[in-house]
Each structure stands twice: as structure tokens, then as C-alpha cells.
Design a protein around this motif. Structure first.
Motif, PDB file in Angstrom:
ATOM      1  N   GLU A 100     -25.381 -18.654   6.205  1.00  0.00           N
ATOM      2  CA  GLU A 100     -24.724 -18.437   4.918  1.00  0.00           C
ATOM      3  C   GLU A 100     -25.074 -17.071   4.332  1.00  0.00           C
ATOM      4  N   LEU A 101     -26.302 -16.631   4.551  1.00  0.00           N
ATOM      5  CA  LEU A 101     -26.713 -15.333   4.022  1.00  0.00           C
ATOM      6  C   LEU A 101     -26.024 -14.185   4.755  1.00  0.00           C
ATOM      7  N   ASP A 102     -25.779 -14.367   6.037  1.00  0.00           N
ATOM      8  CA  ASP A 102     -25.193 -13.305   6.844  1.00  0.00           C
ATOM      9  C   ASP A 102     -23.675 -13.255   6.781  1.00  0.00           C
ATOM     10  N   VAL A 103     -23.049 -14.292   6.241  1.00  0.00           N
ATOM     11  CA  VAL A 103     -21.592 -14.344   6.284  1.00  0.00           C
ATOM     12  C   VAL A 103     -20.959 -13.192   5.509  1.00  0.00           C
ATOM     13  N   SER A 104     -21.520 -12.825   4.356  1.00  0.00           N
ATOM     14  CA  SER A 104     -20.982 -11.697   3.593  1.00  0.00           C
ATOM     15  C   SER A 104     -21.095 -10.404   4.384  1.00  0.00           C
ATOM     16  N   PHE A 105     -22.234 -10.216   5.059  1.00  0.00           N
ATOM     17  CA  PHE A 105     -22.415  -9.010   5.857  1.00  0.00           C
ATOM     18  C   PHE A 105     -21.477  -9.001   7.058  1.00  0.00           C
ATOM     19  N   SER A 106     -21.295 -10.155   7.686  1.00  0.00           N
ATOM     20  CA  SER A 106     -20.373 -10.241   8.818  1.00  0.00           C
ATOM     21  C   SER A 106     -18.969  -9.864   8.393  1.00  0.00           C
ATOM     22  N   ILE A 107     -18.574 -10.343   7.229  1.00  0.00           N
ATOM     23  CA  ILE A 107     -17.237 -10.033   6.727  1.00  0.00           C
ATOM     24  C   ILE A 107     -17.132  -8.552   6.383  1.00  0.00           C
ATOM     25  N   MET A 108     -18.127  -8.025   5.699  1.00  0.00           N
ATOM     26  CA  MET A 108     -18.069  -6.627   5.265  1.00  0.00           C
ATOM     27  C   MET A 108     -18.070  -5.659   6.441  1.00  0.00           C
ATOM     28  N   PHE A 109     -18.845  -5.947   7.477  1.00  0.00           N
ATOM     29  CA  PHE A 109     -18.952  -5.035   8.602  1.00  0.00           C
ATOM     30  C   PHE A 109     -17.905  -5.286   9.684  1.00  0.00           C
ATOM     31  N   ASN A 110     -17.144  -6.343   9.537  1.00  0.00           N
ATOM     32  CA  ASN A 110     -16.077  -6.666  10.481  1.00  0.00           C
ATOM     33  C   ASN A 110     -14.784  -6.955   9.734  1.00  0.00           C
TER      34      ASN A 110
END
Length: 148
Positions: A100-110
Motif C-alpha cells: 500500500e505504501l509503494d502503490v503511489s510511487f509505482s503509479i507516479m514512476f510508471n
């Protein structure tokens, strides 16, 4: 018809926005702020469908992210509610169960990948594909080309 698709974090920051009818840039920021405020202020016990101006909002919360879809009066709210869940399942499947913490980063960087997923599902504000394997097929092809 779907008017717009937004992905927003709990702080009210827009992570993804796609508009299917013309809205001027300066009006988009104001619209997003009002829409986000109306959805974030609602409790979990309240319905996920909101009458807003001349259209409806359908939203779902997933951990720290809200997905908000603006629809006209003719669109089926339940179908859009399920579309949102299907979109999240496709993201989950593609990004291989990120936390859940990484989902925002995954979306932003992809973000390009997320837009491809959304474009496979929606065309000009209409739902065109719900099969997860068909939605992900072009991405898997792109990934193979990038590897090779």
C-alpha cells in the motif's frame, strides 16, 4: 458517459487525471479541488455515489488512494463502481502486489503504464474492455520489447 477519471491521495493531491470532455486547464484545478473535497469529507458509512452539479461522482477508497469518476446522468453507477475495482485489480496484477505504501510511487514512476491500462479500458468516456488479460496484453508486449 464518463466525464473524467481521477486518482487522488488522502492529502488531496491528484496522481492521475483523464478527461473525456473538454475542460479548460484553470477550471480543471478548481473542479478537482471541489470534487476531492466533497469525496474526502464523506465518512466510510456514506454511499459512494454523490450528486455533484450536473453530473454524479462515483468513488472508491483503496488504502491511501481515492479513485473518483465523474459520470453523466445516463451512466450506470454500479457499473462504474465495478470498473473502478477492476482498474485497481489490473494495477495490482501488473505491479505484482506492491504494498500500500509503494502503490503511489509505482503509479507516479510508471504513469505511462497506468495511462495505457486506463486507455485499454476506456475510450472517449465509454467502457470498452473489462477482461484483465486483454487489458494487460499490450503492456506485456511492451515489457518484452524493452527487455529484448
Amino acid at each position: 458517459m464518463i466525464k473524467f477519471f481521477l486518482m487522488v491521495n488522502k492529502q488531496g493531491q491528484t496522481r492521475l487525471s483523464r478527461y473525456y470532455e473538454h475542460v479548460e486547464i484553470n477550471k480543471r484545478a478548481m473542479l478537482e479541488a471541489e470534487v476531492i473535497k466533497s469525496c474526502l469529507s464523506r465518512s466510510k458509512d456514506e454511499c459512494s455515489f454523490v450528486e455533484y452539479k450536473d453530473f454524479k461522482l462515483v468513488y472508491r477508497q483503496y488504502a491511501a488512494l481515492f479513485i473518483v469518476v465523474g459520470i453523466d446522468q445516463t451512466e450506470n453507477e454500479i457499473a462504474v463502481y465495478e470498473l473502478i475495482h477492476n482498474f485497481v485489480e489490473v494495477l495490482d496484477k501488473y505491479f505484482s502486489r506492491v504494498s500500500e505504501l509503494d502503490v503511489s510511487f509505482s503509479i507516479m514512476f510508471n504513469l505511462d503504464r497506468v495511462h495505457i491500462i486506463l486507455d485499454e479500458m476506456l475510450l472517449n468516456g465509454c467502457i470498452v474492455e473489462t477482461n484483465q488479460n486483454r487489458i494487460l496484453a499490450p503492456l506485456f508486449v511492451l515489457d518484452k520489447v524493452a527487455e529484448g
